[in-house]
Scaffold this motif. Structure first.
Motif, mmCIF file in Angstrom:
data_model
loop_
_atom_site.group_PDB
_atom_site.id
_atom_site.type_symbol
_atom_site.label_atom_id
_atom_site.label_comp_id
_atom_site.label_asym_id
_atom_site.label_seq_id
_atom_site.Cartn_x
_atom_site.Cartn_y
_atom_site.Cartn_z
ATOM 1 N N SER A 65 0.810 -1.221 0.000
ATOM 2 C CA SER A 65 0.000 0.000 0.000
ATOM 3 C C SER A 65 0.841 1.269 0.000
ATOM 4 O O SER A 65 0.322 2.354 0.216
ATOM 5 C CB SER A 65 -0.915 0.016 1.229
ATOM 6 O OG SER A 65 -0.151 -0.006 2.419
ATOM 7 N N ASP A 66 2.155 1.158 -0.255
ATOM 8 C CA ASP A 66 3.028 2.309 -0.143
ATOM 9 C C ASP A 66 2.894 3.302 -1.299
ATOM 10 O O ASP A 66 3.714 4.195 -1.441
ATOM 11 C CB ASP A 66 4.489 1.856 -0.020
ATOM 12 C CG ASP A 66 4.804 1.346 1.381
ATOM 13 O OD1 ASP A 66 3.920 1.424 2.249
ATOM 14 O OD2 ASP A 66 5.931 0.883 1.590
ATOM 15 N N ASN A 67 1.873 3.159 -2.154
ATOM 16 C CA ASN A 67 1.640 4.134 -3.214
ATOM 17 C C ASN A 67 0.521 5.111 -2.841
ATOM 18 O O ASN A 67 0.086 5.895 -3.676
ATOM 19 C CB ASN A 67 1.273 3.429 -4.519
ATOM 20 C CG ASN A 67 -0.090 2.754 -4.451
ATOM 21 O OD1 ASN A 67 -0.485 2.248 -3.397
ATOM 22 N ND2 ASN A 67 -0.816 2.738 -5.559
ATOM 23 N N LYS A 68 0.063 5.085 -1.617
ATOM 24 C CA LYS A 68 -1.009 5.988 -1.188
ATOM 25 C C LYS A 68 -0.425 7.325 -0.739
ATOM 26 O O LYS A 68 0.613 7.369 -0.078
ATOM 27 C CB LYS A 68 -1.824 5.369 -0.051
ATOM 28 C CG LYS A 68 -2.686 4.191 -0.470
ATOM 29 C CD LYS A 68 -3.575 3.721 0.676
ATOM 30 C CE LYS A 68 -4.484 2.592 0.253
ATOM 31 N NZ LYS A 68 -5.370 2.148 1.354
ATOM 32 N N LEU A 69 -1.112 8.406 -1.108
ATOM 33 C CA LEU A 69 -0.622 9.748 -0.788
ATOM 34 C C LEU A 69 -1.777 10.647 -0.373
ATOM 35 O O LEU A 69 -2.772 10.772 -1.097
ATOM 36 C CB LEU A 69 0.092 10.353 -2.002
ATOM 37 C CG LEU A 69 0.674 11.749 -1.798
ATOM 38 C CD1 LEU A 69 1.870 11.706 -0.857
ATOM 39 C CD2 LEU A 69 1.068 12.377 -3.131
ATOM 40 N N ASP A 70 -1.634 11.276 0.778
ATOM 41 C CA ASP A 70 -2.588 12.281 1.248
ATOM 42 C C ASP A 70 -1.961 13.659 1.031
ATOM 43 O O ASP A 70 -0.875 13.944 1.554
ATOM 44 C CB ASP A 70 -2.905 12.077 2.730
ATOM 45 C CG ASP A 70 -3.549 10.730 3.002
ATOM 46 O OD1 ASP A 70 -4.197 10.185 2.089
ATOM 47 O OD2 ASP A 70 -3.385 10.209 4.128
ATOM 48 N N ILE A 71 -2.624 14.511 0.257
ATOM 49 C CA ILE A 71 -2.118 15.843 -0.082
ATOM 50 C C ILE A 71 -2.894 16.877 0.716
ATOM 51 O O ILE A 71 -4.123 16.877 0.728
ATOM 52 C CB ILE A 71 -2.275 16.124 -1.587
ATOM 53 C CG1 ILE A 71 -1.588 15.025 -2.401
ATOM 54 C CG2 ILE A 71 -1.707 17.498 -1.955
ATOM 55 C CD1 ILE A 71 -1.966 15.040 -3.878
ATOM 56 N N ILE A 72 -2.157 17.765 1.386
ATOM 57 C CA ILE A 72 -2.776 18.821 2.192
ATOM 58 C C ILE A 72 -2.316 20.173 1.663
ATOM 59 O O ILE A 72 -1.125 20.504 1.728
ATOM 60 C CB ILE A 72 -2.396 18.698 3.689
ATOM 61 C CG1 ILE A 72 -2.548 17.251 4.187
ATOM 62 C CG2 ILE A 72 -3.228 19.679 4.515
ATOM 63 C CD1 ILE A 72 -3.934 16.683 4.114
ATOM 64 N N LEU A 73 -3.231 20.966 1.118
ATOM 65 C CA LEU A 73 -2.914 22.327 0.695
ATOM 66 C C LEU A 73 -3.091 23.268 1.885
ATOM 67 O O LEU A 73 -4.112 23.215 2.583
ATOM 68 C CB LEU A 73 -3.842 22.783 -0.430
ATOM 69 C CG LEU A 73 -3.900 21.930 -1.701
ATOM 70 C CD1 LEU A 73 -4.861 22.576 -2.700
ATOM 71 C CD2 LEU A 73 -2.517 21.775 -2.310
#
Length: 406
Positions: A65-73
């Motif tokens: 699952s290491d391709n998951k990304l949470d982006i916070i602006l």
């Protein structure tokens, strides 16, 4: 609960070559002649005088699952920022498309650099913004934009930036680091409810955009232009405290970068260009420091568009997804074993991470031993949880989701 201090001897980003054997210990070496001493050996970093060294051991098996990304602006919504925020919105769709082409499972949340008023007397830091799909304000898209969302991303980013707006009361005291700190608190998935912006098995990429520094001038009197502009930095405004807090909340192995679009320190022509609009800008020293500390990218707010900046951030994000977070910048030799072997891989130290030139495949076990400089000073970060903030309204834009402390 107290937060652990993650202190390194230096922030150097050194290119290293890692020769991996089937399951034997491997040492880092530096290929640059500049790093080689007169005896032909690579010199070890020198620890802080008077500091003791402690051994650190990391062992972890890479998960699928290491391709998951949470982006916070984290968006500066002060009066001068709307044109720059529109440039960001115009390039976010292409940024997301490139992430998707890299098979990255992303989701995105946004907050602003100020506390949002919730009642006549109360304000809330780190509140997530509702995403907007058209010019009429709505809560239908929620506060977490997902890869699976069937929406026109160009329209969503453009309408959300207009929805956020600019020039609100108290928006001239920009505090992106503090806002991100509270956003982490509000998103701590160990508690319910939370803002839903953080997944337990995902990396995190913050993107800060601001034409000033933390608290406008980063607590530096030499940068002051206006009377009353100098404001002391609180713990939650400090880069190292934020790094400590993310790791104390989500775990020591949490992969994350903080990327910044700012007036780069020393870029006087960019500063003059920003100042020509009337309000004075400031170099983003603290935001640059946080980006360097986390291995993130630093882009110029003066670029005609932000495609180059966002492409740089993609590279940094990919690096973070193929990296191992460290407790410090290591002192001396770093020993690495990857089992089973994946051959010869280049690696480098960035901030407090080891970044591999290629992602280590799922199922491989990474074992790292290194030394950290340690001393008797107390941690720089504050202990325990911050007092939770209630959220009720803000012109009907926010949802009451902050949890109450026990």
């Amino acid at each position: 609960m107290s937060l652990k201090k993650w202190q390194g001897a230096r922030w150097a980003s050194v290119l290293l070559v890692l020769a991996l054997s089937a399951c034997g210990p491997v040492k880092f070496s530096a290929p640059s002649n500049d790093d080689v001493g007169t005896d032909g050996k690579t010199p070890d970093p020198v620890p802080t005088p008077g500091a003791t060294l402690r051994d650190v051991h990391y062992n972890n098996t890479v998960q699928a699952s290491d391709n998951k990304l949470d982006i916070i602006l984290v968006i500066d919504d002060s009066n001068s920022m709307l044109p720059d925020n529109r440039k960001l919105a115009a390039n976010l769709s292409a940024f997301i498309t490139k992430l998707q082409s890299s098979n990255i499972d992303w989701q995105m949340c946004a907050t602003v650099t100020r506390a949002l008023p919730v009642t006549a007397t109360d304000s809330a830091w780190g509140a997530s913004i509702y995403w907007q799909k058209n010019a009429t304000a709505s809560t239908s898209l929620g506060m977490v934009l997902k890869k699976s969302s069937n929406v026109d991303l160009n329209a969503v980013f453009a309408h959300t930036i207009e929805y956020i707006g600019a020039g609100y009361k108290n928006s001239d005291d920009e505090r992106a680091i503090k806002a991100a700190y509270h956003h982490v608190y509000n998103g701590d998935y160990h508690y319910n409810p939370n803002n839903g912006c953080y997944r337990a098995d995902a990396g995190i990429a913050y993107i800060i955009i601001s034409d000033e520094d933390e608290r406008s001038i980063g607590g530096d009197a030499s940068q002051q232009v206006y009377a009353g502009e100098l404001k002391a930095l609180e713990n939650e405004d400090k880069p190292q405290v934020f790094v400590d807090y993310v790791r104390s909340t989500f775990g020591a192995t949490q992969r994350f970068t903080v990327n910044s679009i700012i007036v780069k320190p020393g870029d006087s022509s960019c500063k003059a260009s920003q100042d020509a609009g009337g309000a004075k800008s400031h170099y983003g020293f603290k935001y640059a420091e946080l980006s360097q500390l986390t291995g993130g990218g630093i882009g110029s707010i003066c670029d005609s568009d932000y495609s180059t900046n966002l492409n740089l951030f993609i590279d940094k994000i990919k690096d973070s997804l193929s990296s191992v977070p460290l407790e410090c910048t290591p002192v001396g030799t770093v020993n690495v074993t990857i089992t089973p072997s994946i051959g010869t891989v280049e690696s480098r130290v960035e901030g407090q991470s080891i970044v591999f030139s290629t992602a280590v495949p799922a199922g491989r076990t990474i074992d790292i031993t290194y030394k950290c400089a340690d001393d008797s000073r107390s941690p720089s970060s504050v202990g325990g949880k911050v007092t939770p903030l209630k959220e009720e309204g803000f012109l009907s834009r926010m949802l009451s989701f902050f949890r109450n402390l026990f």
